[in-house]
Design a protein around this motif. Structure first.
Motif, PDB file in Angstrom:
ATOM      1  N   GLU A  89       0.845  -1.216   0.000  1.00 26.47           N
ATOM      2  CA  GLU A  89       0.000   0.000   0.000  1.00 26.47           C
ATOM      3  C   GLU A  89       0.873   1.257   0.000  1.00 26.47           C
ATOM      4  N   PHE A  90       1.973   1.144   0.716  1.00 24.92           N
ATOM      5  CA  PHE A  90       2.870   2.296   0.814  1.00 24.92           C
ATOM      6  C   PHE A  90       3.423   2.653  -0.568  1.00 24.92           C
ATOM      7  N   ILE A  91       3.847   1.621  -1.282  1.00 23.44           N
ATOM      8  CA  ILE A  91       4.409   1.831  -2.625  1.00 23.44           C
ATOM      9  C   ILE A  91       3.319   2.341  -3.575  1.00 23.44           C
ATOM     10  N   THR A  92       2.124   1.783  -3.448  1.00 24.55           N
ATOM     11  CA  THR A  92       1.012   2.247  -4.295  1.00 24.55           C
ATOM     12  C   THR A  92       0.763   3.742  -4.086  1.00 24.55           C
ATOM     13  N   ASN A  93       0.781   4.169  -2.823  1.00 25.58           N
ATOM     14  CA  ASN A  93       0.592   5.596  -2.547  1.00 25.58           C
ATOM     15  C   ASN A  93       1.683   6.456  -3.174  1.00 25.58           C
ATOM     16  N   LEU A  94       2.907   5.943  -3.147  1.00 26.83           N
ATOM     17  CA  LEU A  94       4.003   6.695  -3.775  1.00 26.83           C
ATOM     18  C   LEU A  94       3.783   6.805  -5.281  1.00 26.83           C
ATOM     19  N   LYS A  95       3.238   5.743  -5.878  1.00 27.01           N
ATOM     20  CA  LYS A  95       2.989   5.770  -7.326  1.00 27.01           C
ATOM     21  C   LYS A  95       1.900   6.782  -7.670  1.00 27.01           C
ATOM     22  N   ILE A  96       0.893   6.865  -6.799  1.00 26.96           N
ATOM     23  CA  ILE A  96      -0.168   7.855  -7.027  1.00 26.96           C
ATOM     24  C   ILE A  96       0.440   9.262  -6.974  1.00 26.96           C
ATOM     25  N   LYS A  97       1.341   9.448  -6.023  1.00 25.62           N
ATOM     26  CA  LYS A  97       1.943  10.762  -5.839  1.00 25.62           C
ATOM     27  C   LYS A  97       2.969  11.118  -6.923  1.00 25.62           C
ATOM     28  N   PHE A  98       3.818  10.140  -7.289  1.00 20.15           N
ATOM     29  CA  PHE A  98       4.964  10.463  -8.158  1.00 20.15           C
ATOM     30  C   PHE A  98       4.907   9.851  -9.556  1.00 20.15           C
ATOM     31  N   GLY A  99       3.932   9.007  -9.853  1.00 19.83           N
ATOM     32  CA  GLY A  99       3.884   8.372 -11.179  1.00 19.83           C
ATOM     33  C   GLY A  99       4.786   7.146 -11.258  1.00 19.83           C
ATOM     34  N   ARG A 100       5.075   6.697 -12.476  1.00 20.96           N
ATOM     35  CA  ARG A 100       5.850   5.468 -12.659  1.00 20.96           C
ATOM     36  C   ARG A 100       7.315   5.684 -12.250  1.00 20.96           C
ATOM     37  N   PHE A 101       7.861   4.762 -11.467  1.00 20.89           N
ATOM     38  CA  PHE A 101       9.278   4.864 -11.113  1.00 20.89           C
ATOM     39  C   PHE A 101       9.906   3.484 -10.967  1.00 20.89           C
ATOM     40  N   TYR A 102      11.229   3.453 -11.114  1.00 20.02           N
ATOM     41  CA  TYR A 102      12.011   2.241 -10.827  1.00 20.02           C
ATOM     42  C   TYR A 102      12.402   2.319  -9.355  1.00 20.02           C
ATOM     43  N   LEU A 103      12.034   1.307  -8.602  1.00 20.73           N
ATOM     44  CA  LEU A 103      12.241   1.328  -7.156  1.00 20.73           C
ATOM     45  C   LEU A 103      13.578   0.688  -6.780  1.00 20.73           C
ATOM     46  N   LEU A 104      14.403   1.468  -6.123  1.00 24.69           N
ATOM     47  CA  LEU A 104      15.641   0.936  -5.540  1.00 24.69           C
ATOM     48  C   LEU A 104      15.408   0.815  -4.041  1.00 24.69           C
ATOM     49  N   PRO A 105      15.619  -0.356  -3.445  1.00 21.25           N
ATOM     50  CA  PRO A 105      15.349  -0.492  -2.011  1.00 21.25           C
ATOM     51  C   PRO A 105      16.321   0.332  -1.162  1.00 21.25           C
ATOM     52  N   GLU A 106      16.019   0.487   0.115  1.00 20.82           N
ATOM     53  CA  GLU A 106      16.915   1.192   1.035  1.00 20.82           C
ATOM     54  C   GLU A 106      18.285   0.524   1.020  1.00 20.82           C
ATOM     55  N   GLY A 107      19.327   1.326   0.973  1.00 15.98           N
ATOM     56  CA  GLY A 107      20.672   0.755   0.935  1.00 15.98           C
ATOM     57  C   GLY A 107      20.998   0.156  -0.420  1.00 15.98           C
ATOM     58  N   GLY A 108      20.005   0.079  -1.310  1.00 16.95           N
ATOM     59  CA  GLY A 108      20.254  -0.355  -2.689  1.00 16.95           C
ATOM     60  C   GLY A 108      20.378  -1.855  -2.876  1.00 16.95           C
ATOM     61  N   THR A 109      20.093  -2.663  -1.836  1.00 12.48           N
ATOM     62  CA  THR A 109      20.362  -4.094  -1.960  1.00 12.48           C
ATOM     63  C   THR A 109      19.202  -4.869  -2.575  1.00 12.48           C
ATOM     64  N   ASN A 110      19.502  -5.525  -3.690  1.00 13.93           N
ATOM     65  CA  ASN A 110      18.609  -6.508  -4.322  1.00 13.93           C
ATOM     66  C   ASN A 110      19.520  -7.444  -5.129  1.00 13.93           C
ATOM     67  N   SER A 111      18.930  -8.360  -5.882  1.00  9.40           N
ATOM     68  CA  SER A 111      19.804  -9.361  -6.522  1.00  9.40           C
ATOM     69  C   SER A 111      20.712  -8.741  -7.579  1.00  9.40           C
ATOM     70  N   LEU A 112      20.243  -7.696  -8.278  1.00  9.16           N
ATOM     71  CA  LEU A 112      21.125  -7.039  -9.263  1.00  9.16           C
ATOM     72  C   LEU A 112      22.258  -6.286  -8.573  1.00  9.16           C
ATOM     73  N   ALA A 113      21.978  -5.763  -7.389  1.00  8.49           N
ATOM     74  CA  ALA A 113      23.028  -5.079  -6.626  1.00  8.49           C
ATOM     75  C   ALA A 113      24.116  -6.072  -6.225  1.00  8.49           C
ATOM     76  N   ILE A 114      23.697  -7.259  -5.838  1.00  7.82           N
ATOM     77  CA  ILE A 114      24.666  -8.270  -5.419  1.00  7.82           C
ATOM     78  C   ILE A 114      25.497  -8.730  -6.618  1.00  7.82           C
ATOM     79  N   LYS A 115      24.835  -8.854  -7.757  1.00 10.54           N
ATOM     80  CA  LYS A 115      25.572  -9.177  -8.984  1.00 10.54           C
ATOM     81  C   LYS A 115      26.666  -8.125  -9.242  1.00 10.54           C
ATOM     82  N   GLY A 116      26.326  -6.860  -9.049  1.00  2.45           N
ATOM     83  CA  GLY A 116      27.326  -5.799  -9.212  1.00  2.45           C
ATOM     84  C   GLY A 116      28.453  -5.930  -8.204  1.00  2.45           C
ATOM     85  N   CYS A 117      28.121  -6.264  -6.961  1.00  2.57           N
ATOM     86  CA  CYS A 117      29.141  -6.379  -5.901  1.00  2.57           C
ATOM     87  C   CYS A 117      30.060  -7.575  -6.120  1.00  2.57           C
TER      88      CYS A 117
END
Ligand code: PLP
Length: 300
Positions: free
Chosen positions: A123-151
């Motif tokens: 719901e939190f993310i949905t509200n952000l989309k209503i407010k800001f439109g379409r975006f690519y979401l980077l998690p806090e600290g930037g960690t996800n599987s693509l981030a680990i691939k980079g590391c």
């Protein structure tokens, strides 16, 4: 493909003593603001965002977050709009680090600490989309599987002779990349920058290898907490080795390594590669706080 101009990191030999050899991998020199592990974590995410036609990046961070500044700068260079959701309501003067983000064109949106805790909810993310439109979401600290691939790319063929790799740990994404790319004869040792953090389970989710341990004895009371002893160490280190360390991550990491070796409590291998993950941009903000307390400040 990746538009950001950057340096490759180099290994800097530091010291050889009683059979110990310490080498520093200067990831902090990759870029002045998209430094160290934040560059590694953004790389494949930003390529994906471009390929999928996103125009805006949105991410989260505290008021001194290295991840926010790195996202602001990399986003600007690669032609994205950037939105930073900042923990803590804006009741005091905006600090150096956030001001810098704004100068890069980042839109800052301050939310309360209570709301910030809800940021993983759909719901939190949905509200952000209503407010800001379409975006690519980077998690806090930037960690996800693509981030680990980079590391994983932090370690190269120049590093095969080391038998221990040490790194500071926040979300654990950087450590996960090192763990997955370390060779069978190498152990990986993470120094937690946060107190009481159950990071092991998180790291296990991202990794297969079991060649690692976490040390929690050098948090200095918790995330971004410092002591005069730590600041003296950072300043002495900079004087001796001509290398700045940040007070939140790398300063505590090197303090811990030197302290364990000095007290003969070091149990890892003797040929040590330490990852300098960057964070130098945060020194100025920390110095603003320290001078208010009339404490010694960090020399850059
Ligand atoms: C963010 C950061 C870390 C922590 O990285 P994680 O992947 O979140 O564990 C370590 N060092 C520096 C300088 C950082 O900015």
């Amino acid at each position: 493909m990746f538009l950001v101009q950057h340096q490759n990191s180099v290994n800097q030999f530091l010291i050889s003593q009683n059979g110990f050899e310490i080498t520093l991998k200067r990831e902090d020199q990759i870029h002045p603001f998209i430094s160290g592990n934040k560059f590694r974590k953004l790389k494949y995410n930003l390529i994906k965002a471009k390929n999928e036609g996103y125009e805006t990046l949105l991410t989260f961070g505290g008021a001194f977050s290295n991840h926010l500044t790195a996202t602001a700068v990399a986003g600007k260079i690669m032609g994205f709009n950037t939105i930073g959701i900042v923990r803590g309501e804006e009741d005091r003067k905006i600090n150096h680090s956030l001001q810098f983000c704004q100068h890069q064109g980042m839109t800052l949106h301050h939310i309360s600490r209570e709301d910030y805790r809800l940021k993983h909810l759909p719901e939190f993310i949905t509200n952000l989309k209503i407010k800001f439109g379409r975006f690519y979401l980077l998690p806090e600290g930037g960690t996800n599987s693509l981030a680990i691939k980079g590391c994983e790319e932090i370690l190269t063929e120049d590093d095969t002779s080391f038998d221990l790799i040490a790194c500071s740990v926040g979300t654990g994404g950087t450590l996960a990349g090192l763990i997955e790319n370390a060779l069978p004869h190498q152990k990986v040792l993470g120094f937690s920058a946060l107190k009481n953090q159950k990071i092991e389970d998180e790291i296990k989710k991202w990794t297969i290898n079991r060649n690692w341990t976490i040390n929690r004895d050098y948090t200095f009371g918790g995330y971004a907490k410092v002591s005069p002893e730590l600041i003296y160490f950072i300043n002495r280190f900079n004087k001796n080795f001509k290398t700045p360390l940040d007070p939140v991550y790398t300063g505590k990491l090197l303090f811990g390594i030197f302290d364990l070796i000095k007290n003969k409590q070091w149990v890892g291998g003797k040929k040590i590669l330490v990852i300098h993950t960057g964070g130098i941009q945060g020194i100025e903000g920390m110095n603003q706080k320290l001078s208010k307390k009339k404490w010694p400040i960090i020399s850059i």
